[in-house]
Design a protein around this motif. Structure first.
Motif, PDB file in Angstrom:
ATOM      1  N   LEU A  42       0.049  20.966 -38.164  1.00 34.73           N
ATOM      2  CA  LEU A  42      -0.114  21.586 -39.480  1.00 34.73           C
ATOM      3  C   LEU A  42      -1.525  21.422 -40.032  1.00 34.73           C
ATOM      4  CD1 LEU A  42       3.212  20.400 -41.141  1.00 34.73           C
ATOM      5  CD2 LEU A  42       2.690  22.714 -40.373  1.00 34.73           C
ATOM      6  N   GLY A  43      -2.231  20.381 -39.575  1.00 29.62           N
ATOM      7  CA  GLY A  43      -3.556  20.117 -40.112  1.00 29.62           C
ATOM      8  C   GLY A  43      -3.527  19.455 -41.474  1.00 29.62           C
ATOM      9  N   GLU A  44      -2.412  18.790 -41.813  1.00 24.48           N
ATOM     10  CA  GLU A  44      -2.292  18.087 -43.095  1.00 24.48           C
ATOM     11  C   GLU A  44      -1.270  16.978 -42.960  1.00 24.48           C
ATOM     12  OE1 GLU A  44       0.290  19.918 -46.204  1.00 24.48           O
ATOM     13  OE2 GLU A  44       0.022  21.758 -45.028  1.00 24.48           O
ATOM     14  N   ASP A  45      -1.302  16.011 -43.874  1.00 25.36           N
ATOM     15  CA  ASP A  45      -0.348  14.900 -43.862  1.00 25.36           C
ATOM     16  C   ASP A  45       0.928  15.323 -44.567  1.00 25.36           C
ATOM     17  OD1 ASP A  45      -2.064  13.246 -42.490  1.00 25.36           O
ATOM     18  OD2 ASP A  45      -2.964  12.406 -44.305  1.00 25.36           O
ATOM     19  N   ARG A  46       1.656  16.212 -43.929  1.00 24.27           N
ATOM     20  CA  ARG A  46       2.887  16.747 -44.519  1.00 24.27           C
ATOM     21  C   ARG A  46       4.055  15.791 -44.347  1.00 24.27           C
ATOM     22  NH1 ARG A  46       7.041  17.854 -46.124  1.00 24.27           N
ATOM     23  NH2 ARG A  46       7.975  19.877 -46.636  1.00 24.27           N
ATOM     24  N   MET A  47       4.101  15.073 -43.236  1.00 24.29           N
ATOM     25  CA  MET A  47       5.180  14.137 -42.962  1.00 24.29           C
ATOM     26  C   MET A  47       4.675  12.711 -43.131  1.00 24.29           C
ATOM     27  SD  MET A  47       7.452  16.355 -42.236  1.00 24.29           S
ATOM     28  CE  MET A  47       8.737  15.181 -41.835  1.00 24.29           C
ATOM     29  N   ILE A  48       5.561  11.845 -43.605  1.00 26.16           N
ATOM     30  CA  ILE A  48       5.207  10.436 -43.743  1.00 26.16           C
ATOM     31  C   ILE A  48       5.186   9.799 -42.358  1.00 26.16           C
ATOM     32  CG2 ILE A  48       5.868   8.221 -44.752  1.00 26.16           C
ATOM     33  CD1 ILE A  48       7.335   9.813 -46.917  1.00 26.16           C
TER      34      ILE A  48
ATOM     35  N   ASP B 252       1.590  29.280 -39.538  1.00 28.68           N
ATOM     36  CA  ASP B 252       1.071  30.322 -38.650  1.00 28.68           C
ATOM     37  C   ASP B 252       0.256  29.668 -37.554  1.00 28.68           C
ATOM     38  OD1 ASP B 252       2.111  32.601 -39.776  1.00 28.68           O
ATOM     39  OD2 ASP B 252       0.506  32.802 -41.234  1.00 28.68           O
ATOM     40  N   TRP B 253       0.416  30.154 -36.328  1.00 32.07           N
ATOM     41  CA  TRP B 253      -0.404  29.700 -35.203  1.00 32.07           C
ATOM     42  C   TRP B 253      -1.071  30.930 -34.592  1.00 32.07           C
ATOM     43  CZ3 TRP B 253      -0.185  30.648 -29.870  1.00 32.07           C
ATOM     44  CH2 TRP B 253      -1.034  29.850 -29.087  1.00 32.07           C
ATOM     45  N   GLN B 254      -2.361  31.017 -34.799  1.00 33.64           N
ATOM     46  CA  GLN B 254      -3.129  32.170 -34.305  1.00 33.64           C
ATOM     47  C   GLN B 254      -2.492  33.490 -34.720  1.00 33.64           C
ATOM     48  OE1 GLN B 254      -3.861  31.682 -30.096  1.00 33.64           O
ATOM     49  NE2 GLN B 254      -4.897  29.723 -30.375  1.00 33.64           N
ATOM     50  N   GLY B 255      -2.081  33.546 -35.998  1.00 36.32           N
ATOM     51  CA  GLY B 255      -1.516  34.771 -36.550  1.00 36.32           C
ATOM     52  C   GLY B 255      -0.052  34.990 -36.246  1.00 36.32           C
ATOM     53  N   ARG B 256       0.605  34.052 -35.571  1.00 34.86           N
ATOM     54  CA  ARG B 256       2.025  34.199 -35.220  1.00 34.86           C
ATOM     55  C   ARG B 256       2.837  33.163 -35.991  1.00 34.86           C
ATOM     56  NH1 ARG B 256       2.558  34.669 -28.760  1.00 34.86           N
ATOM     57  NH2 ARG B 256       4.521  35.678 -29.369  1.00 34.86           N
ATOM     58  N   PRO B 257       3.990  33.562 -36.572  1.00 38.44           N
ATOM     59  CA  PRO B 257       4.767  32.631 -37.408  1.00 38.44           C
ATOM     60  C   PRO B 257       5.510  31.594 -36.574  1.00 38.44           C
ATOM     61  CG  PRO B 257       5.907  34.734 -37.227  1.00 38.44           C
ATOM     62  CD  PRO B 257       4.591  34.918 -36.538  1.00 38.44           C
ATOM     63  N   VAL B 258       5.535  30.373 -37.080  1.00 34.04           N
ATOM     64  CA  VAL B 258       6.251  29.271 -36.430  1.00 34.04           C
ATOM     65  C   VAL B 258       7.032  28.519 -37.502  1.00 34.04           C
ATOM     66  CG1 VAL B 258       6.051  27.109 -35.135  1.00 34.04           C
ATOM     67  CG2 VAL B 258       4.469  28.990 -34.656  1.00 34.04           C
TER      68      VAL B 258
END
Length: 453
Positions: A208-214, A231-237
């Motif tokens: 995700l590129g962020e501290d979303r989970m503890i 999104d991963w390279q324009g594709r939804p995940v």
């Protein structure tokens, strides 16, 4: 195109009923609920629909005044982030306990934020909540909404109070999409599973590129299965983090049992499952049990060796894991085995790319003509046996569904086919028809003999 839904974040101190209210609003028992405080740790999202209005609800951890480096402190940071991203904060207090100093501290924090606040007093069924409601007025957020999340009382009043913040005009018309095409082009539902402390939440945060989970050194931090859209390279995940799965004999705590059951439901929901191994510990028997359970559910499986940046004897470790998988999961040969590092980010792009490719194979449908040309050639290469001198006559093969790919073999006495010949057909389907290592199901159907009585 889908609109961005308005967001309601539920906040409050531990054990005031936030998760119960979350489940009530989304209409499902998504969040784990228990009498003990501190059950919720990571913030959990769910979609709600009330009286024609769609919105997103976030269940947050109980707000506690602790050292920021401690586990409760890291949980509090997640709650603060959820409120700043929300359109409105739903501040929940316990009517029976009345106003306590921690409620007042939360109130001071919320007044310093820019997010609007709706105050609600939970557990107010009957006349139990009158005193708590009076005390709540001192928080300065106006008259509170009286409700009972457990019994559903007061939800209509709560919705009326939330409506000014979540009611948005729908400017975009709905577009009809073919169901099968939507399944293939929709978000990749990717679940991360494994034993405790394998690094699942750290990997999710890196993706995700962020501290979303503890995260932290403590084992078993994650309890709920948390789904996050990205999104991963324009594709939804849709990325799903799950609780660690220990040996069943070691799981005695009720809450851990609920967490493991929630993780198994996440596997049912997923399309592709990543089994994350700790490269410093190698492959253990519990990993094989988790992998087998994923395959039994018909989900596509990827093996990822985490902590590869600190692994010793990397080459022999990799070969040993692959050999153990070939022996321990004989029903599926050639599972993708990848190396990643959740700390450095190494191998993550490859992991997501392989997950999309694996879903494509899992969703593949073979044209009937191509399938039966392959079937005839397979029969010529290796004709079926004749057990007890009775000749088995397979007629044709058809694919009845995808996700997972499922086939039915029709013919005379095909129910007598030995398991080894069925495996020959399944392995050939995987190898020759582009299914790779995804689980393939084969059933047989023989016509009834009117003279067998």
């Amino acid at each position: 195109m889908s609109r961005t839904l308005p967001v309601v974040a539920i906040v409050g101190r531990p054990n005031v009923g936030k998760s119960t209210l979350f489940n009530r609003l989304v209409g499902k028992k998504l969040a784990l609920v228990d009498d003990r405080p501190g059950v919720t740790r990571d913030r959990r999202e769910g979609d709600a629909h009330l009286l024609g209005v769609d919105f997103k609800v976030i269940d947050t951890a109980g707000f506690e005044d602790e050292d920021p480096q401690s586990l409760p402190g890291r949980m509090r940071a997640q709650t603060e982030a959820a409120v700043r991203e929300a359109d409105v904060a739903l501040f929940l207090i316990d009517a029976r306990a009345g106003l306590v100093p921690l409620d007042e501290e939360i109130g001071r924090w919320l007044r310093a934020e820019d997010t609007p606040v709706v105050l609600a007093v939970n557990k107010a069924e009957g006349r139990a909540g009158e005193q708590g409601a009076i005390e709540a007025m001192a928080l300065g957020f106006g008259e509170p909404i009286l409700l009972s999340a457990e019994h559903g009382e007061g939800v209509a009043d709560l919705f009326t109070a939330l409506l000014p913040y979540i009611d948005r005009p729908d400017d975009e018309p709905e577009v009809d999409v073919d169901e099968e095409e939507e399944a293939r082009s929709g978000p990749l539902k990717l679940a991360i599973v494994g034993r405790p402390n394998a690094g699942k939440s750290t990997l999710v945060n890196r993706i995700l590129g962020e501290d979303r989970m503890i995260t932290g050194p403590e084992a078993g931090i994650t309890r709920d299965s948390i789904a996050i859209d990205m999104d991963w390279q324009g594709r939804p995940v849709r990325l799903i983090d799950t609780a660690g799965m220990r040996k069943r004999a070691n799981v005695t705590d009720k809450l851990e049992k609920l967490s493991v059951a929630d993780a198994r439901r996440a596997v049912d929901f997923a399309e592709v499952v990543v089994l994350l191994l700790d490269a410093t510990r190698g492959l253990e028997a519990q990993d094989l049990k988790i992998a087998d359970a994923v395959l039994q559910e018909g989900r596509a499986l990827i093996i990822a060796l985490n902590k590869w940046d600190v692994a010793e004897n990397a080459s022999s470790l990799f070969n040993g894991v692959r050999a153990a998988l070939e022996e321990g999961l004989a029903q599926v040969k050639g599972l993708p085995v990848l190396t990643v590092s959740a700390v450095t980010g190494k191998g993550i792009d490859t992991l997501i790319k392989v997950a999309f490719e694996t879903r494509e194979a899992w969703s593949r449908r073979v044209p009937t003509g191509e399938l039966n040309r392959w079937f005839e050639a397979a029969m010529e290469r290796n004709p079926p046996p004749a057990p007890g001198g009775k000749r088995i006559k397979p007629r044709y093969l058809t694919q009845v569904k995808t996700r997972p790919p499922s086939f039915v073999l029709f013919g005379t006495r095909v129910d007598l086919l030995p398991e080894s010949y069925r495996r020959y057909l399944v392995n050939g389907i995987r190898r020759d028809l582009g299914f790779g290592a995804v689980p393939v199901r084969l059933t047989v159907r023989a016509p009834k003999n009117p003279f067998d009585r």
